[in-house]
Write a protein that holds these residues in place. Structure first.
Motif, PDB file in Angstrom:
ATOM      1  N   ALA A   1      59.789  34.971  11.335  1.00  0.00           N
ATOM      2  CA  ALA A   1      58.871  34.500  10.303  1.00  0.00           C
ATOM      3  C   ALA A   1      57.855  33.510  10.857  1.00  0.00           C
ATOM      4  CB  ALA A   1      59.666  33.857   9.160  1.00  0.00           C
ATOM      5  N   LEU A   2      58.232  32.778  11.905  1.00  0.00           N
ATOM      6  CA  LEU A   2      57.296  31.846  12.535  1.00  0.00           C
ATOM      7  C   LEU A   2      56.229  32.580  13.336  1.00  0.00           C
ATOM      8  CD1 LEU A   2      59.787  29.106  13.780  1.00  0.00           C
ATOM      9  CD2 LEU A   2      58.059  28.850  11.985  1.00  0.00           C
ATOM     10  N   GLY A   3      56.528  33.802  13.760  1.00  0.00           N
ATOM     11  CA  GLY A   3      55.562  34.597  14.511  1.00  0.00           C
ATOM     12  C   GLY A   3      55.960  34.759  15.957  1.00  0.00           C
ATOM     13  N   THR A   4      55.927  36.001  16.443  1.00  0.00           N
ATOM     14  CA  THR A   4      56.260  36.309  17.829  1.00  0.00           C
ATOM     15  C   THR A   4      55.205  37.236  18.417  1.00  0.00           C
ATOM     16  OG1 THR A   4      57.634  38.219  17.195  1.00  0.00           O
ATOM     17  CG2 THR A   4      58.738  36.077  17.401  1.00  0.00           C
ATOM     18  N   ALA A   5      55.139  37.259  19.739  1.00  0.00           N
ATOM     19  CA  ALA A   5      54.244  38.172  20.465  1.00  0.00           C
ATOM     20  C   ALA A   5      55.090  38.913  21.484  1.00  0.00           C
ATOM     21  CB  ALA A   5      53.121  37.401  21.146  1.00  0.00           C
ATOM     22  N   PRO A   6      55.516  40.147  21.199  1.00  0.00           N
ATOM     23  CA  PRO A   6      56.472  40.836  22.074  1.00  0.00           C
ATOM     24  C   PRO A   6      55.927  41.079  23.471  1.00  0.00           C
ATOM     25  CG  PRO A   6      55.549  42.348  20.448  1.00  0.00           C
ATOM     26  CD  PRO A   6      55.111  40.973  20.051  1.00  0.00           C
TER      27      PRO A   6
ATOM     28  N   PRO B   1      55.591  45.818  23.350  1.00  0.00           N
ATOM     29  CA  PRO B   1      55.632  46.308  21.971  1.00  0.00           C
ATOM     30  C   PRO B   1      56.515  47.538  21.823  1.00  0.00           C
ATOM     31  CG  PRO B   1      53.384  45.737  22.598  1.00  0.00           C
ATOM     32  CD  PRO B   1      54.214  45.650  23.849  1.00  0.00           C
ATOM     33  N   GLY B   2      57.396  47.491  20.848  1.00  0.00           N
ATOM     34  CA  GLY B   2      58.318  48.594  20.602  1.00  0.00           C
ATOM     35  C   GLY B   2      59.686  48.409  21.212  1.00  0.00           C
ATOM     36  N   TRP B   3      59.868  47.382  22.047  1.00  0.00           N
ATOM     37  CA  TRP B   3      61.150  47.128  22.686  1.00  0.00           C
ATOM     38  C   TRP B   3      61.587  45.678  22.455  1.00  0.00           C
ATOM     39  CZ3 TRP B   3      58.116  50.917  24.717  1.00  0.00           C
ATOM     40  CH2 TRP B   3      58.752  52.083  25.173  1.00  0.00           C
ATOM     41  N   GLN B   4      62.885  45.480  22.372  1.00  0.00           N
ATOM     42  CA  GLN B   4      63.478  44.145  22.399  1.00  0.00           C
ATOM     43  C   GLN B   4      63.939  43.874  23.826  1.00  0.00           C
ATOM     44  OE1 GLN B   4      66.673  44.479  19.526  1.00  0.00           O
ATOM     45  NE2 GLN B   4      65.436  43.531  17.921  1.00  0.00           N
ATOM     46  N   VAL B   5      63.396  42.830  24.434  1.00  0.00           N
ATOM     47  CA  VAL B   5      63.713  42.521  25.829  1.00  0.00           C
ATOM     48  C   VAL B   5      64.996  41.692  25.887  1.00  0.00           C
ATOM     49  CG1 VAL B   5      62.913  41.401  27.942  1.00  0.00           C
ATOM     50  CG2 VAL B   5      61.283  42.606  26.462  1.00  0.00           C
ATOM     51  N   ARG B   6      65.883  42.076  26.797  1.00  0.00           N
ATOM     52  CA  ARG B   6      67.128  41.346  27.041  1.00  0.00           C
ATOM     53  C   ARG B   6      67.245  41.082  28.547  1.00  0.00           C
ATOM     54  NH1 ARG B   6      66.720  40.906  22.392  1.00  0.00           N
ATOM     55  NH2 ARG B   6      68.181  41.446  20.712  1.00  0.00           N
ATOM     56  N   ILE B   7      67.313  39.818  28.917  1.00  0.00           N
ATOM     57  CA  ILE B   7      67.490  39.425  30.316  1.00  0.00           C
ATOM     58  C   ILE B   7      68.912  38.922  30.484  1.00  0.00           C
ATOM     59  CG2 ILE B   7      66.664  37.972  32.197  1.00  0.00           C
ATOM     60  CD1 ILE B   7      64.015  37.732  30.748  1.00  0.00           C
ATOM     61  N   ILE B   8      69.590  39.397  31.495  1.00  0.00           N
ATOM     62  CA  ILE B   8      70.993  39.032  31.696  1.00  0.00           C
ATOM     63  C   ILE B   8      71.153  38.380  33.067  1.00  0.00           C
ATOM     64  CG2 ILE B   8      71.647  41.296  32.619  1.00  0.00           C
ATOM     65  CD1 ILE B   8      74.298  40.927  31.032  1.00  0.00           C
ATOM     66  N   ASP B   9      71.944  37.307  33.102  1.00  0.00           N
ATOM     67  CA  ASP B   9      72.188  36.616  34.366  1.00  0.00           C
ATOM     68  C   ASP B   9      73.426  35.741  34.190  1.00  0.00           C
ATOM     69  OD1 ASP B   9      71.899  35.900  36.956  1.00  0.00           O
ATOM     70  OD2 ASP B   9      69.999  34.830  36.726  1.00  0.00           O
ATOM     71  N   GLY B  10      73.948  35.272  35.309  1.00  0.00           N
ATOM     72  CA  GLY B  10      75.145  34.441  35.298  1.00  0.00           C
ATOM     73  C   GLY B  10      74.833  32.992  35.612  1.00  0.00           C
TER      74      GLY B  10
ATOM     75  N   PRO C   1      63.606  36.546  25.859  1.00  0.00           N
ATOM     76  CA  PRO C   1      62.706  35.515  26.390  1.00  0.00           C
ATOM     77  C   PRO C   1      61.535  35.197  25.464  1.00  0.00           C
ATOM     78  CG  PRO C   1      62.228  37.605  27.431  1.00  0.00           C
ATOM     79  CD  PRO C   1      63.402  37.844  26.517  1.00  0.00           C
ATOM     80  N   ASP C   2      60.887  34.106  25.788  1.00  0.00           N
ATOM     81  CA  ASP C   2      59.623  33.737  25.185  1.00  0.00           C
ATOM     82  C   ASP C   2      58.537  34.636  25.800  1.00  0.00           C
ATOM     83  OD1 ASP C   2      57.806  32.163  23.718  1.00  0.00           O
ATOM     84  OD2 ASP C   2      57.411  30.892  25.443  1.00  0.00           O
ATOM     85  N   PRO C   3      57.580  35.181  25.062  1.00  0.00           N
ATOM     86  CA  PRO C   3      57.213  34.848  23.692  1.00  0.00           C
ATOM     87  C   PRO C   3      57.884  35.692  22.619  1.00  0.00           C
ATOM     88  CG  PRO C   3      55.536  36.247  24.625  1.00  0.00           C
ATOM     89  CD  PRO C   3      56.577  36.080  25.692  1.00  0.00           C
ATOM     90  N   ASP C   4      58.957  36.394  22.921  1.00  0.00           N
ATOM     91  CA  ASP C   4      59.676  37.134  21.878  1.00  0.00           C
ATOM     92  C   ASP C   4      60.450  36.135  21.008  1.00  0.00           C
ATOM     93  OD1 ASP C   4      60.089  40.472  22.611  1.00  0.00           O
ATOM     94  OD2 ASP C   4      58.946  39.164  23.912  1.00  0.00           O
ATOM     95  N   LEU C   5      61.780  36.133  21.082  1.00  0.00           N
ATOM     96  CA  LEU C   5      62.565  35.224  20.256  1.00  0.00           C
ATOM     97  C   LEU C   5      62.844  33.884  20.947  1.00  0.00           C
ATOM     98  CD1 LEU C   5      65.221  37.653  18.710  1.00  0.00           C
ATOM     99  CD2 LEU C   5      63.131  36.763  17.648  1.00  0.00           C
ATOM    100  N   ASP C   6      62.947  33.895  22.279  1.00  0.00           N
ATOM    101  CA  ASP C   6      63.309  32.699  23.044  1.00  0.00           C
ATOM    102  C   ASP C   6      64.684  32.188  22.612  1.00  0.00           C
ATOM    103  OD1 ASP C   6      63.090  30.713  24.924  1.00  0.00           O
ATOM    104  OD2 ASP C   6      61.823  29.407  23.702  1.00  0.00           O
TER     105      ASP C   6
END
Length: 456
Positions: free
Chosen positions: A114-119, A122-131, A162-167
């Motif tokens: 609702a605050l606003g995001t800039a993917p 576009p069309g994908w949700q990015v997921r970064i994985i690390d330990g 990650p930012d600028p998606d959801l962070d």
């Protein structure tokens, strides 16, 4: 009277009010106890509720208390002894930590949207994985007192949007054994992979099992090639795909099995070698051909954003509590710090959106300075305005809470929370020093006294 007190804090301490509203949305006490009841295995609530444990640990993670012991001593009505509290903490089960992080992120996601995001894509949700490995703890536990080597309480694997998606950190898996392989610990997290997601990982996760798990979940991936990567049975010809900012891009099709749909291997020939001296990087991906190879190379650069998130956990929040030596206790402290990091991400997004018209480009809020503002007045605010007199903004819709956060964020002066830009680091060569010189020590008082008689 209470409305007037709240209005005063909204003007004078807006970051603290925003933190309270976001905290009520992300981690209400009743919801935490419901999660505990759903996911507990051998633990059970009696006098001490799990929400009280999380509340105490949150005070430590936010820097409001130096330790869990200090937080418990300052609590007005702790229903159990300190020994019982520590016993509860060191028995916290790993599935419960994952449920807390997952559920909290799901509660905050509509607010961030609702605050606003800039993917990023576009069309994908990015997921970064690390330990992330926790550092050595103090040797307070009896079995550790005769050990000369450092005591490592465990490590965790984090899934980060990650930012600028959801962070936001959306998932977490913890490993009590510090020597457990990250490639094994990551497998439970891959069960959440689904269509429309793009998973990115370093070369450590370039294994057949991990990549095929993502493929089976119909998720897309970008993974850097490891030196000991899975065996390739077919390699297509290389094709030049042009240049990106950091170098030349080439592409070929690869297959791990006969009859398998081809994957893509991207070769990036760097104009400037990395710090480790590598001049060529290889990336594996199963993204469709509609995503250009140059775009894949640029997307992978965003993987480093998770390193920035880990750095915030360490420097802005108290994610590494060295006094907690038991693995489950230390991992609980890290998980609560992750929850606090998500809260700061919501505050950061709110402040940036509130001042976007004034600073259209290049302005970014600092989580560190936001945390400083929260710490400075949060406790005083709760003393002046008890929790029972707060309005129920967090119980409303996500859009209502987002608008409320934006209103409060406009009271924050941008110059007080802006990030400080620094120039590039100057590379310094490290000279060899004799071990005797490295271990030498001096008296500061004597050095200062001796320097007084010397002229410049």
């Amino acid at each position: 009277m209470w409305d007037a007190v709240l209005a005063r804090f909204e003007r004078q301490a807006p970051a603290s009010v925003m933190a309270r509203l976001a905290l009520e949305r992300a981690m209400p006490a009743a919801w935490i106890d419901e999660v505990f009841e759903t996911h507990r295995q051998r633990q059970y609530p009696r006098e001490l509720l799990f929400s009280t444990v999380v509340e105490l640990m949150s005070l430590v993670s936010l820097g409001l208390r130096p330790s869990l012991h200090a937080a418990a001593r300052q609590m007005d009505h702790l229903p159990v002894s300190l020994a019982a509290l520590y016993d509860k903490v060191r028995r916290t089960e790993p599935p419960l930590l994952r449920a807390l992080v997952q559920g909290s992120a799901q509660r905050l996601e509509p607010v961030v949207s609702a605050l606003g995001t800039a993917p990023c894509l576009p069309g994908w949700q990015v997921r970064i994985i690390d330990g992330n490995h926790l550092p050595a703890s103090e040797k307070r536990l009896a079995p550790l007192r005769n050990q000369r080597a450092a005591a490592l309480p465990g490590h965790s694997l984090v899934v980060y949007d990650p930012d600028p998606d959801l962070d936001l950190v959306t998932d977490l898996a913890v490993c009590e054994d510090a020597y457990e392989s990250e490639r094994t610990g990551v497998l439970p997290l891959l069960d959440s992979a689904r269509p429309g997601q793009l998973w990115m990982a370093d070369r450590h996760f370039c294994t057949r099992t991990i990549l095929q798990s993502l493929q089976q979940g119909r998720a897309d991936f970008i993974v850097r090639q490891d030196a000991r990567h899975p065996r390739i049975v077919h390699e297509g010809p290389w094709h030049d795909r042009g240049r990106v900012e950091t170098g030349q891009v080439l592409e070929q099709d690869i297959r791990l099995d006969e009859g398998q749909a081809p994957w893509r291997r991207i070769e990036l020939r760097l104009d400037r070698p990395t710090e480790s001296g590598e001049s060529v990087l290889w990336l594996w991906s199963n993204l469709p051909a509609t995503i250009d190879a140059r775009q894949i190379a640029d997307l992978y650069r965003r993987r480093w954003r998770i390193e920035g998130m880990f750095q915030r956990l360490e420097s802005v929040l108290q994610s590494e509590i060295r006094s907690l030596g038991h693995p489950r206790a230390a991992l609980l402290g890290f998980a609560v710090a992750v929850l606090a990091c998500n809260l700061l991400a919501v505050l950061k997004r709110s402040v940036e959106q509130a001042h976007r018209e004034q600073f259209p480009e290049g302005w970014e809020a600092s989580p560190y300075h936001l945390a400083v503002q929260v710490r400075s007045r949060y406790e005083g605010m709760l003393v002046a305005l008890p929790v029972e007199h707060w309005p129920t903004w967090a119980d409303g819709s996500a859009s209502t809470l987002a608008q409320r956060l934006l209103e409060l964020a406009r009271h924050i002066k941008p110059g007080q929370v802006a990030t400080s830009k620094r120039g590039p680091k100057v590379k310094k060569t490290r000279e060899w020093v004799d071990s005797a010189a490295a271990r030498a020590h001096v008296s500061t008082a004597r050095v200062i006294e001796a320097s007084k008689g010397k002229r410049p």
